[in-house]
Scaffold this active site. Structure first.
Site, PDB file in Angstrom:
ATOM      1  N   LYS A   1      12.570  -5.757 -19.636  1.00 17.42           N
ATOM      2  CA  LYS A   1      12.195  -5.613 -21.045  1.00 17.42           C
ATOM      3  C   LYS A   1      11.552  -6.901 -21.542  1.00 17.42           C
ATOM      4  O   LYS A   1      11.783  -7.998 -21.000  1.00 17.42           O
ATOM      5  CB  LYS A   1      13.403  -5.272 -21.932  1.00 17.42           C
TER       6      LYS A   1
ATOM      7  N   ASP B   1      21.958  -5.909 -23.507  1.00 15.60           N
ATOM      8  CA  ASP B   1      20.649  -5.326 -23.176  1.00 15.60           C
ATOM      9  C   ASP B   1      20.738  -4.149 -22.206  1.00 15.60           C
ATOM     10  O   ASP B   1      19.704  -3.591 -21.835  1.00 15.60           O
ATOM     11  CB  ASP B   1      19.762  -6.394 -22.509  1.00 15.60           C
TER      12      ASP B   1
HETATM   13  C1  SUD Z   1      18.430 -12.681 -25.949  1.00 13.72           C
HETATM   14  C2  SUD Z   1      18.298 -11.271 -25.436  1.00 13.72           C
HETATM   15  C3  SUD Z   1      17.310 -10.504 -26.339  1.00 13.72           C
HETATM   16  O1  SUD Z   1      17.046  -9.216 -25.843  1.00 13.72           O
HETATM   17  O2  SUD Z   1      17.796 -11.126 -24.113  1.00 13.72           O
HETATM   18  P1  SUD Z   1      17.684 -12.106 -22.829  1.00 13.72           P
HETATM   19  O3  SUD Z   1      16.881 -13.285 -23.206  1.00 13.72           O
HETATM   20  O4  SUD Z   1      19.054 -12.496 -22.395  1.00 13.72           O
HETATM   21  O5  SUD Z   1      17.004 -11.276 -21.789  1.00 13.72           O
HETATM   22  C4  SUD Z   1      19.662 -10.548 -25.500  1.00 13.72           C
HETATM   23  O6  SUD Z   1      20.127 -10.461 -26.819  1.00 13.72           O
HETATM   24  C5  SUD Z   1      20.740 -11.163 -24.653  1.00 13.72           C
HETATM   25  O7  SUD Z   1      21.467 -10.124 -24.129  1.00 13.72           O
HETATM   26  P2  SUD Z   1      22.406 -10.327 -22.837  1.00 13.72           P
HETATM   27  O8  SUD Z   1      21.718 -11.249 -21.860  1.00 13.72           O
HETATM   28  O9  SUD Z   1      22.828  -8.970 -22.384  1.00 13.72           O
HETATM   29  O10 SUD Z   1      23.554 -11.114 -23.484  1.00 13.72           O
HETATM   30  P3  SUD Z   1      25.136 -10.939 -23.326  1.00 13.72           P
HETATM   31  O11 SUD Z   1      25.502 -11.000 -21.886  1.00 13.72           O
HETATM   32  O12 SUD Z   1      25.616  -9.791 -24.146  1.00 13.72           O
HETATM   33  O13 SUD Z   1      25.590 -12.306 -24.048  1.00 13.72           O
HETATM   34  C6  SUD Z   1      25.472 -13.556 -23.424  1.00 13.72           C
HETATM   35  C7  SUD Z   1      25.719 -14.626 -24.478  1.00 13.72           C
HETATM   36  O14 SUD Z   1      24.530 -14.754 -25.296  1.00 13.72           O
HETATM   37  C8  SUD Z   1      24.887 -14.952 -26.656  1.00 13.72           C
HETATM   38  N1  SUD Z   1      24.437 -13.797 -27.452  1.00 13.72           N
HETATM   39  C9  SUD Z   1      23.967 -12.674 -26.849  1.00 13.72           C
HETATM   40  C10 SUD Z   1      23.513 -11.612 -27.614  1.00 13.72           C
HETATM   41  C11 SUD Z   1      23.587 -11.719 -29.012  1.00 13.72           C
HETATM   42  N2  SUD Z   1      23.184 -10.718 -29.813  1.00 13.72           N
HETATM   43  N3  SUD Z   1      24.065 -12.843 -29.602  1.00 13.72           N
HETATM   44  C12 SUD Z   1      24.470 -13.877 -28.837  1.00 13.72           C
HETATM   45  O15 SUD Z   1      24.899 -14.906 -29.382  1.00 13.72           O
HETATM   46  C13 SUD Z   1      26.393 -15.096 -26.689  1.00 13.72           C
HETATM   47  O16 SUD Z   1      26.668 -16.473 -26.535  1.00 13.72           O
HETATM   48  C14 SUD Z   1      26.830 -14.322 -25.451  1.00 13.72           C
HETATM   49  O17 SUD Z   1      28.070 -14.770 -24.950  1.00 13.72           O
END
Ligand code: SUD
Ligand code: ADP
Length: 346
Positions: free
Chosen positions: A30, A164
């Protein structure tokens, strides 16, 4: 066919599942076209308003029933397309394994499967590769076990595993709220063409959220992205030029603060002819929206020559979410219990 284990090992004396053919699921990466991040919540997460789009950059997840003495439970990882897989765990912390365990708990059975990941999605790149693998493992295992699960139940288990994961099942283009796990399909006309600049290292998602909190506590806090409505209108119009003006990500300032080289990557993509560029999610992958496929190929070639990133890929979206695929390693059995339906990539 049911088998009972003999000898020692974790499944000694247990009734094992029917040994059907392996199931392979293909599942997309994504990007976030819009990512508005709220203030930290008491549980440590941040509320998001985000527009996800699934790209044709995919991992494959094959799930096979454990056969004592021949196929051991666990996870194996291979990488393709220059993906660096050293950071991908093969123990129980792998997100795909955590998804299998969550499904096994739900189905009240043992996680008696082997999960083989074939990764083309950059690791720790802000493209949710781990979440994609979790979604793929959920769908493949539910199919292998022929669980009679509805879409809502599977999406619920996905949301438990990570923010995600639900989107990776859903695919297409969707508006995500809450932690990003509450999804509504978004009308996206036409196909958008992207160049994906993959960095030679990852960024940790929690560190990037923490850096944003730190930056926001200072007097010169980064500006927040605007409302999501214009983004939804641009998607509905299918106009890449309109969408380009509206790409925005609150985590970008934090990613750039932790990795200042990203500024150069973002500039290089636009200098190469992209309409606009943005950091995907928590980065460090940068994605560039282009005016058609040919333009994307030209931008990719030029960007590759500048040497600001590890690899450059041409991609398009939206594409469907996790899907069982036929062919070698896949299964051609009867219809699967989970069908995300045609609305999944409206
Ligand atoms: C930022 C995003 C945007 O789509 O994507 P990525 O960059 O990781 O792909 C996501 O919100 C990432 O989702 P994901 O990678 O599944 O995160 P999770 O395992 O749920 O959370 C990992 C950590 O990221 C932080 N976290 C995550 C999601 C959220 N809405 N708020 C947060 O603060 C928290 O510290 C959490 O402990
Ligand atoms: N199946 C998996 N694939 C990739 N990374 C995984 C997986 N399972 C656990 N991880 C861990 O999750 C971290 C984040 O990976 P990933 O989902 O690729 O990135 P992002 O959260 O930036 O989108 C990795 O550094 C790795 O340690």
């Amino acid at each position: 066919m049911r088998a009972r284990t003999s000898g020692g090992g974790p499944y000694a004396g247990r009734v094992l599942s029917a040994v059907g053919p392996p199931v392979t699921v293909r599942v997309p990466a994504k990007i976030n076209l819009h990512l508005a991040v709220g203030d930290p919540r008491p549980d440590g997460y941040h509320d998001l308003v985000t527009v996800f789009q699934a790209l044709n950059l995919t991992d494959e997840v094959t799930v096979t029933t454990v056969v004592p003495g021949a196929i051991a439970p666990g996870v194996s990882v291979t990488t393709v397309d220059g993906v660096a897989g050293d950071d991908v765990p093969t123990d129980t912390s792998n997100l795909a394994w955590r998804a299998v365990e969550a499904l096994a708990r739900h189905a009240d059975r043992d996680p008696d499967v082997r999960v083989a990941l074939r990764k083309a999605i950059p690791v720790a790149g802000g493209m949710a590769g781990g979440s994609a693998d979790a979604a793929g493992a959920l769908l493949a295992t539910a199919s292998l076990w022929r669980l009679d699960l509805g879409r809502e139940a599977l999406m619920g288990i996905a949301a438990e595993v990570g923010s995600d994961v639900a989107f990776a099942l859903h695919g297409g283009t969707a508006l995500g709220t809450g932690r990003g796990e509450r999804l509504v399909p978004v009308l996206s006309r036409h196909t958008f063409h992207w160049v994906v600049a993959v960095a030679d290292h990852g960024l940790s998602t929690p560190s990037v959220f923490a850096e944003l909190d730190r930056l926001r506590a200072r007097p010169e806090a980064p500006r927040r992205v605007g409302d999501v409505e214009p983004v939804l209108e641009a998607l509905a119009s299918g106009e890449a030029r309109s969408l380009a003006l509206l790409l925005g990500n609150d985590l970008q300032a934090a990613a750039v603060s932790l990795d200042p080289g990203l500024r150069r990557t973002l500039r290089a993509g636009v200098d190469a002819g992209a309409l606009a560029g943005v950091v995907s999610g928590s980065g460090p992958t940068c994605v560039f929206l282009c005016d058609g496929h040919d333009a994307a190929v030209r931008v990719a070639a030029e960007l590759a020559g500048v040497g600001v990133c590890r690899t450059v890929r041409v991609a398009h979206g939206p594409v469907p979410g996790a899907r069982v695929v036929d062919g070698e390693g896949g299964s051609t059995g009867p219809p699967r219990p989970y069908d995300p339906g045609p609305g999944a990539y409206a």
